[in-house]
Write a protein that holds these residues in place. Structure first.
Motif, PDB file in Angstrom:
ATOM      1  N   SER A  60       0.821  -1.212   0.000  1.00 24.73           N
ATOM      2  CA  SER A  60       0.000   0.000   0.000  1.00 24.73           C
ATOM      3  C   SER A  60       0.854   1.261   0.000  1.00 24.73           C
ATOM      4  CB  SER A  60      -0.921   0.029   1.224  1.00 24.73           C
ATOM      5  OG  SER A  60      -1.712  -1.126   1.288  1.00 24.73           O
ATOM      6  N   ASN A  62       0.235   5.467   0.845  1.00 27.26           N
ATOM      7  CA  ASN A  62      -0.710   6.334   1.547  1.00 27.26           C
ATOM      8  C   ASN A  62      -0.260   7.786   1.485  1.00 27.26           C
ATOM      9  OD1 ASN A  62      -2.153   3.956   3.000  1.00 27.26           O
ATOM     10  ND2 ASN A  62       0.004   3.701   3.542  1.00 27.26           N
ATOM     11  N   HIS A 103      -8.062   3.277  -1.640  1.00 23.43           N
ATOM     12  CA  HIS A 103      -8.513   3.081  -0.259  1.00 23.43           C
ATOM     13  C   HIS A 103      -8.459   4.371   0.548  1.00 23.43           C
ATOM     14  CE1 HIS A 103      -4.063   2.237   0.527  1.00 23.43           C
ATOM     15  NE2 HIS A 103      -4.350   3.165   1.429  1.00 23.43           N
ATOM     16  N   ASN A 105      -7.859   5.344   4.770  1.00 23.44           N
ATOM     17  CA  ASN A 105      -7.528   4.909   6.130  1.00 23.44           C
ATOM     18  C   ASN A 105      -8.144   5.896   7.114  1.00 23.44           C
ATOM     19  OD1 ASN A 105      -5.818   2.850   5.148  1.00 23.44           O
ATOM     20  ND2 ASN A 105      -4.059   4.224   5.107  1.00 23.44           N
ATOM     21  N   TYR A 107      -8.768   6.850  11.325  1.00 23.52           N
ATOM     22  CA  TYR A 107      -8.035   6.632  12.568  1.00 23.52           C
ATOM     23  C   TYR A 107      -8.911   6.867  13.793  1.00 23.52           C
ATOM     24  CZ  TYR A 107      -3.810   6.434   9.768  1.00 23.52           C
ATOM     25  OH  TYR A 107      -2.848   6.069   8.850  1.00 23.52           O
ATOM     26  N   GLN A 114      -6.435   1.804  13.171  1.00 21.44           N
ATOM     27  CA  GLN A 114      -6.668   2.231  11.789  1.00 21.44           C
ATOM     28  C   GLN A 114      -7.711   1.312  11.146  1.00 21.44           C
ATOM     29  OE1 GLN A 114      -4.163   1.088   8.262  1.00 21.44           O
ATOM     30  NE2 GLN A 114      -3.366   3.176   8.531  1.00 21.44           N
ATOM     31  N   ARG A 116      -9.361   0.578   7.452  1.00 20.51           N
ATOM     32  CA  ARG A 116      -9.189   0.830   6.019  1.00 20.51           C
ATOM     33  C   ARG A 116     -10.325   0.193   5.233  1.00 20.51           C
ATOM     34  NH1 ARG A 116      -3.678  -0.995   3.234  1.00 20.51           N
ATOM     35  NH2 ARG A 116      -2.975   0.841   4.390  1.00 20.51           N
ATOM     36  N   HIS A 154      -1.974   0.210  14.753  1.00 18.04           N
ATOM     37  CA  HIS A 154      -1.120   0.881  13.776  1.00 18.04           C
ATOM     38  C   HIS A 154      -0.224   1.873  14.517  1.00 18.04           C
ATOM     39  CE1 HIS A 154      -0.310   2.532   9.690  1.00 18.04           C
ATOM     40  NE2 HIS A 154      -0.197   3.683  10.340  1.00 18.04           N
TER      41      HIS A 154
END
Length: 367
Positions: A60, A62, A103, A105, A107, A114, A116, A154
């Motif tokens: 991934s 981000n 995607h 994410n 929090y 996290q 997703r 995370h």
């Protein structure tokens, strides 16, 4: 729970991700996760396909947000990114899947948890073939819609930009009845991996809280035209177009949400062919070839606004239902993308509970 979402959702999300303008604060991370799990028995028709434990890899990228736009603070500064998933089903009938996703994410708990959600398109190496792979009733085509969810502990930047994450993942593959068969699979897995800050672990503060602008709107009226292709569960019956006209009213109830009430009119050619087939093949069911294939439903819905994008969920009931197909209740979930203040495009999945009927591509106006 229905995870059959949309092959071009990836494209729609990508368009939505490009909304950010004049961004000054930038930070980028990558993560890699290995997973190992089991295919869930959501339908007894795939019991012969559940043998070994699937495993794979999630890569991934981000892009972090820090409040350059007001919506980012509203959603606790989510990440926007892209993913690649390799999954070996460890079953020769099912083959392997390669997927590309967009995607978000989100929090929670001081950004230590996290969540997703990713949507995209996957390629299967061994789909159904009536001569060579007739046991694969899960995947009727090589290209599949795929959705995945992750809930992870995370922790970033433990040492020089390197961090750790671990948790659970759910991965869904389906072609949303674009081509039969389409029993689909859901993989529940445990995952663990590493994260890395491409900016070397630099700490960046979130932008100061800006004054909230209260959003008030009168009732808005929407008209939507949707279309697409789908097929009944009768293999080789053929793919046929469908058309849907929807009208509904919505009312904003805050910065993020609106409630909806409306109606749908369905013109689904696959139902016309299914009625004709059943009238010949199963006369004991009392189906006549002249039975009407059209349907009319009423629905209640919700719209979650994320900048120019929104997520819609609707629950409906057929008030005109001359032919029995999967029951009177139906549901719809998907994305809208606004172009200006009135026009929008939509990609949605129409289902009956966990049974997908079609992916719908729509265009509409909100007045």
């Amino acid at each position: 729970m229905n995870f059959r979402l949309l092959p071009v959702f990836l494209l729609v999300l990508s368009i939505g991700f490009s909304q950010t303008e004049n961004v000054e604060v930038k930070k980028h991370t990558i993560d890699v996760n290995q997973f190992y799990g089991s295919v869930l028995l959501h339908n007894t028709d795939i019991s012969h396909l559940i043998s070994n434990h699937p495993a794979g890899l999630i890569l991934s990228y981000n892009h972090k947000t820090y409040g350059d736009e007001a919506w980012q603070e509203d959603f606790n500064y989510p990440d926007i990114g892209g993913s690649f998933i390799y999954q070996n089903m460890n079953n020769s009938t099912l083959g392997e899947n390669y997927g590309l996703y967009a995607h978000y994410n989100f929090y929670f708990f001081q950004r230590l948890m996290q969540f997703r959600i990713g949507q995209g398109i996957a390629y299967n190496t061994n789909p159904y073939d009536k001569y060579e792979n007739f046991r694969n009733n899960a995947y009727g085509s090589r290209l599949l819609s795929s959705t995945y969810l992750m809930l992870n502990y995370h922790k970033e930047n433990i040492f020089k930009g390197l961090g750790f994450k671990a948790g659970i993942t759910l991965i869904h593959y389906s072609n949303a009845n674009f081509k039969a068969p389409n029993t689909s699979t859901n993989t529940f897995a445990f995952n663990a991996g590493l994260t890395y800050d491409l900016d070397g672990g630099q700490e960046i503060a979130f932008l100061p809280t800006r004054e909230k602008v209260k959003i008030t709107e009168p009732v808005k009226y929407n008209l939507v035209f949707r279309a697409g292709l789908n097929e009944s569960d009768v293999i080789d019956m053929g793919q046929y177009p469908f058309y849907i006209v929807s009208a509904y009213a919505d009312k904003r109830i805050g910065r993020k949400s609106a409630i909806q009430i409306g109606a749908d009119v369905y013109f689904s050619r696959f139902l016309k062919e299914l009625i004709r087939f059943q009238s010949i093949a199963f006369p004991e069911n009392g189906v006549s070839a002249d039975d009407d294939y059209k349907r009319v439903g009423v629905f209640l819905g919700h719209e979650l606004f994320i900048n120019r994008m929104s997520v819609i969920t609707q629950l409906g009931y057929y008030v005109y239902y001359p032919f029995d197909f999967e029951g009177r209740m139906y549901n719809r979930i998907g994305l809208k993308r606004y172009f200006g203040k009135k026009m929008f495009g939509a990609v949605t999945l129409k289902s009956h509970g966990a049974k997908a009927e079609a992916v719908e591509f729509g265009i509409g106006i909100r007045l």
